[in-house]
Design an enzyme around this catalytic site. Structure first.
Site, PDB file in Angstrom:
ATOM      1  N   PHE A 152      14.758 -30.255 -26.494  1.00 31.66           N
ATOM      2  CA  PHE A 152      14.205 -29.455 -27.597  1.00 31.66           C
ATOM      3  C   PHE A 152      13.301 -30.248 -28.535  1.00 31.66           C
ATOM      4  CE2 PHE A 152      17.754 -31.309 -30.014  1.00 31.66           C
ATOM      5  CZ  PHE A 152      17.151 -31.542 -31.244  1.00 31.66           C
ATOM      6  N   CYS A 284      14.263 -39.595 -29.735  1.00 28.95           N
ATOM      7  CA  CYS A 284      15.078 -40.502 -28.928  1.00 28.95           C
ATOM      8  C   CYS A 284      14.739 -41.940 -29.273  1.00 28.95           C
ATOM      9  CB  CYS A 284      14.857 -40.238 -27.443  1.00 28.95           C
ATOM     10  SG  CYS A 284      13.216 -40.666 -26.914  1.00 28.95           S
TER      11      CYS A 284
HETATM   12  P1  NAD Z   1      20.196 -31.423 -23.689  1.00 34.42           P
HETATM   13  O1  NAD Z   1      20.720 -32.438 -22.751  1.00 34.42           O
HETATM   14  O2  NAD Z   1      21.163 -30.539 -24.386  1.00 34.42           O
HETATM   15  O3  NAD Z   1      19.173 -30.427 -22.924  1.00 34.42           O
HETATM   16  C1  NAD Z   1      18.109 -30.918 -22.149  1.00 34.42           C
HETATM   17  C2  NAD Z   1      17.785 -29.900 -21.058  1.00 34.42           C
HETATM   18  O4  NAD Z   1      18.906 -29.765 -20.199  1.00 34.42           O
HETATM   19  C3  NAD Z   1      17.481 -28.508 -21.604  1.00 34.42           C
HETATM   20  O5  NAD Z   1      16.387 -27.984 -20.894  1.00 34.42           O
HETATM   21  C4  NAD Z   1      18.761 -27.721 -21.345  1.00 34.42           C
HETATM   22  O6  NAD Z   1      18.521 -26.359 -21.063  1.00 34.42           O
HETATM   23  C5  NAD Z   1      19.341 -28.413 -20.123  1.00 34.42           C
HETATM   24  N1  NAD Z   1      20.815 -28.445 -20.138  1.00 34.42           N
HETATM   25  C6  NAD Z   1      21.628 -28.529 -21.220  1.00 34.42           C
HETATM   26  N2  NAD Z   1      22.913 -28.584 -20.842  1.00 34.42           N
HETATM   27  C7  NAD Z   1      22.923 -28.532 -19.492  1.00 34.42           C
HETATM   28  C8  NAD Z   1      23.961 -28.564 -18.508  1.00 34.42           C
HETATM   29  N3  NAD Z   1      25.237 -28.644 -18.845  1.00 34.42           N
HETATM   30  N4  NAD Z   1      23.603 -28.493 -17.209  1.00 34.42           N
HETATM   31  C9  NAD Z   1      22.313 -28.418 -16.848  1.00 34.42           C
HETATM   32  N5  NAD Z   1      21.288 -28.387 -17.739  1.00 34.42           N
HETATM   33  C10 NAD Z   1      21.577 -28.446 -19.045  1.00 34.42           C
HETATM   34  O7  NAD Z   1      19.265 -32.205 -24.730  1.00 34.42           O
HETATM   35  P2  NAD Z   1      18.599 -31.658 -26.076  1.00 34.42           P
HETATM   36  O8  NAD Z   1      19.660 -31.464 -27.099  1.00 34.42           O
HETATM   37  O9  NAD Z   1      17.665 -30.556 -25.773  1.00 34.42           O
HETATM   38  O10 NAD Z   1      17.682 -32.918 -26.480  1.00 34.42           O
HETATM   39  C11 NAD Z   1      18.150 -33.991 -27.247  1.00 34.42           C
HETATM   40  C12 NAD Z   1      18.572 -35.151 -26.370  1.00 34.42           C
HETATM   41  O11 NAD Z   1      17.486 -35.589 -25.565  1.00 34.42           O
HETATM   42  C13 NAD Z   1      19.003 -36.376 -27.174  1.00 34.42           C
HETATM   43  O12 NAD Z   1      20.127 -36.949 -26.571  1.00 34.42           O
HETATM   44  C14 NAD Z   1      17.797 -37.301 -27.074  1.00 34.42           C
HETATM   45  O13 NAD Z   1      18.096 -38.678 -27.235  1.00 34.42           O
HETATM   46  C15 NAD Z   1      17.326 -37.003 -25.686  1.00 34.42           C
HETATM   47  N6  NAD Z   1      15.922 -37.359 -25.512  1.00 34.42           N
HETATM   48  C16 NAD Z   1      15.652 -38.455 -24.746  1.00 34.42           C
HETATM   49  C17 NAD Z   1      14.340 -38.866 -24.588  1.00 34.42           C
HETATM   50  C18 NAD Z   1      14.020 -40.080 -23.768  1.00 34.42           C
HETATM   51  O14 NAD Z   1      12.856 -40.312 -23.499  1.00 34.42           O
HETATM   52  N7  NAD Z   1      14.989 -40.884 -23.357  1.00 34.42           N
HETATM   53  C19 NAD Z   1      13.303 -38.147 -25.201  1.00 34.42           C
HETATM   54  C20 NAD Z   1      13.629 -37.025 -25.965  1.00 34.42           C
HETATM   55  C21 NAD Z   1      14.948 -36.635 -26.111  1.00 34.42           C
END
Ligand code: NAD
Length: 492
Positions: A152, A284
């Site tokens: 998100f 992140c």
């Molecule tokens: P999230 O893991 O909740 O969701 C990411 C994606 O996975 C979404 O599209 C969601 O629909 C899907 N998803 C969620 N739960 C799932 C499940 N149980 N099974 C399958 N798919 C699922 O992450 P978020 O809250 O949207 O984003 C924030 C996180 O992303 C933080 O932990 C942040 O550190 C990380 N992030 C990492 C980077 C990087 O480059 N390392 C960059 C941006 C964000």
């Protein structure tokens, strides 16, 4: 936007109303107003998109790279023309400030620019006479259908760590945006459509876990790029690999920022405050732990407290606002709970940003910048990704101790050092176990022509997003060894 009509999927060059039986509201985190409805698309719509993308691949891979990148040149121009409107959409659905939204889109455009270099970047190599009269050639070929699953916090930028490279190298692609912020990709897909890309080359399927699972299980999808939290990254990586796919999964983080006594304290504090509290700490690459070494403790602590207290918090579209809300009410509750846990574990609250009420936006998911002092490195709050505007302060006696603390972190997304000593900087760069290192930089975000290099639990896979890594991820190498005896050629 009609709230009754759910957002659309874009498959095979057309916009479709999903057959989803369930929709989720898309909520403006500053006002908590419902601004759209996102469908939780069924598995059959992933299948529809994968079949369309597989069909499009046959002719797209035969389109010369020089012709493929013409669509990206058009896209760059459209993104630039629509930048303000797109930035407004990001702020409305994601909460960050208008300036932060514009900056994120500029990063997206930079990736389009780099991918426009595919006719050069995709080249292989060769050697004549590997044996007498035998030549050897390595060529790069696209994989087929690829998919992108996004988080998100950067609805405009993160899909662009992958999408421009995927299609420039001749693959076709399916994007699943975060269900919390699906509006930005809806707008961007209107621009992709306007470039005239052949049908099926890019496809958009809205949804949540079911769409992710359908992508991971689909036999025609060859590679998946994922960005999100570490537990989900790990799940997606393992499941995708078990289904034989090429995977790159970027996960969460807990980024330390080390301040040595010889650092320029005014600059350090300004940069640290932006890193910890910019985008409401939902980057992140946000600094979430600041470790002062020796004499740095007092000056840094006083200055960062002032920076935190004076941050202007509010609706990201309002003039002068420096920090917006967190994404959901659940996030707000979770973050405020972690702050309390820090206190319960023995830390002191230097600045308490909980229960923030912003005039005019009383219902918004706001937390003001918060600082926990004397945080125990072994406490839960020190080990957990908070993903909110919360900075934990710790103090150590030497740089060696600080590096040992960095290296004890099971994440490895970023580590930063503030110093005026070249020797200390080199020691840190050499020894710190993180994939992105900042030296007097607080958000060490690699430019589009460098890989976004998370390590440890911040990344599962081999090849990262962006630049040459992305080109390698989206291509498979083929080696040709050939011999052309002279007398054979005379027969023709
Ligand atoms: P999230 O893991 O909740 O969701 C990411 C994606 O996975 C979404 O599209 C969601 O629909 C899907 N998803 C969620 N739960 C799932 C499940 N149980 N099974 C399958 N798919 C699922 O992450 P978020 O809250 O949207 O984003 C924030 C996180 O992303 C933080 O932990 C942040 O550190 C990380 N992030 C990492 C980077 C990087 O480059 N390392 C960059 C941006 C964000």
């Amino acid at each position: 936007m009609h709230l009754q009509t759910p957002l659309l999927n874009y498959i095979n060059g057309q916009w479709y109303v999903s057959h989803a039986t369930q929709c989720l509201p898309v909520v403006n985190p500053a006002t908590t107003q419902h601004i759209a409805r996102v469908p939780l698309s069924p598995k059959s719509e992933v299948d529809f998109a994968a079949v369309a993308a597989a069909t499009a691949f046959t002719s797209w891979r035969r389109t010369p790279p020089t012709a493929r990148v013409q669509y990206l040149f058009k896209l760059k121009s459209l993104l630039e023309q629509q930048l303000e409107e797109l930035a407004r959409t990001i702020t409305i659905e994601c909460g960050k400030t208008f300036a932060e939204s514009k900056a994120e889109l500029e990063r997206a455009i930079e990736n389009v620019e780099v991918a426009c270099g595919i006719p050069t970047l995709m080249q292989g190599y060769n050697l004549e006479d590997v044996a007498r009269g035998i030549d050897e050639i390595m060529i790069r070929q696209p994989l087929g259908v690829t998919a992108i699953i996004a988080p998100f916090n950067f609805p405009g930028m993160i899909p662009f760590w992958f999408l421009p490279y995927a299609i420039a190298t001749g693959n076709t692609c399916i994007v699943k945006p975060s269900e919390k912020v699906p509006l930005t990709m809806q707008r961007i897909f209107e621009l992709l459509e306007a470039t005239g890309l052949p049908k099926g080359v890019v496809n958009l399927v809205n949804g949540a876990k079911d769409v992710v699972d359908a992508i991971l299980e689909h036999p025609q999808i060859r590679a998946v790029s994922f960005v999100g939290s570490s537990p989900v990254a790990q799940y997606v990586y393992s499941k995708g690999a078990a289904f034989g796919k090429r995977m790159q999964c970027q996960g969460g983080a807990k980024n330390p920022l080390i301040v040595l006594p010889d650092a320029d304290m005014e600059m350090t504090t300004r940069i640290a405050a932006d890193s910890a509290f910019g985008c409401a700490g939902q980057r992140c690459l946000a600094a979430s732990v600041a470790v002062t070494v020796g004499e740095a403790r007092h000056t840094f602590t006083e200055a960062i407290a002032t920076a935190a207290e004076t941050k202007v918090v509010g609706y990201g579209l309002d003039e002068g606002v420096e920090m917006g809300p967190v994404i959901t009410r659940e996030s707000q509750t979770r973050i405020e709970g972690l702050i309390q846990q820090g206190v319960d574990e023995g830390a002191t609250l230097l600045i308490d940003g909980r229960q923030a009420k912003i005039p005019g936006y009383e219902k918004g998911n706001f937390i003001r910048p918060t600082i926990l002092q004397n945080v125990n490195p072994n406490s839960t709050v020190a080990q957990t990704e908070i993903f909110g505007p919360v900075l934990s302060l710790m103090h150590l006696a030497t740089i060696e101790e600080a590096i040992a603390l960095v290296n004890s972190n099971h994440w490895g997304n970023m580590a930063c050092l503030f110093t005026s000593s070249g020797a200390a900087a080199r020691q840190f760069r050499y020894e710190a176990e993180a994939g992105n290192i900042g030296i007097n930089i607080g958000v060490a975000a690699p430019m589009a022509f460098f890989p976004f290099s998370g390590w440890k639990d911040s990344f599962y896979g081999d090849l990262h997003g962006q630049g040459r890594h992305a080109v390698e991820f989206f291509t498979q190498t083929k080696v040709v060894v050939e011999r052309w005896p002279k007398d054979w050629s005379r027969q023709f």
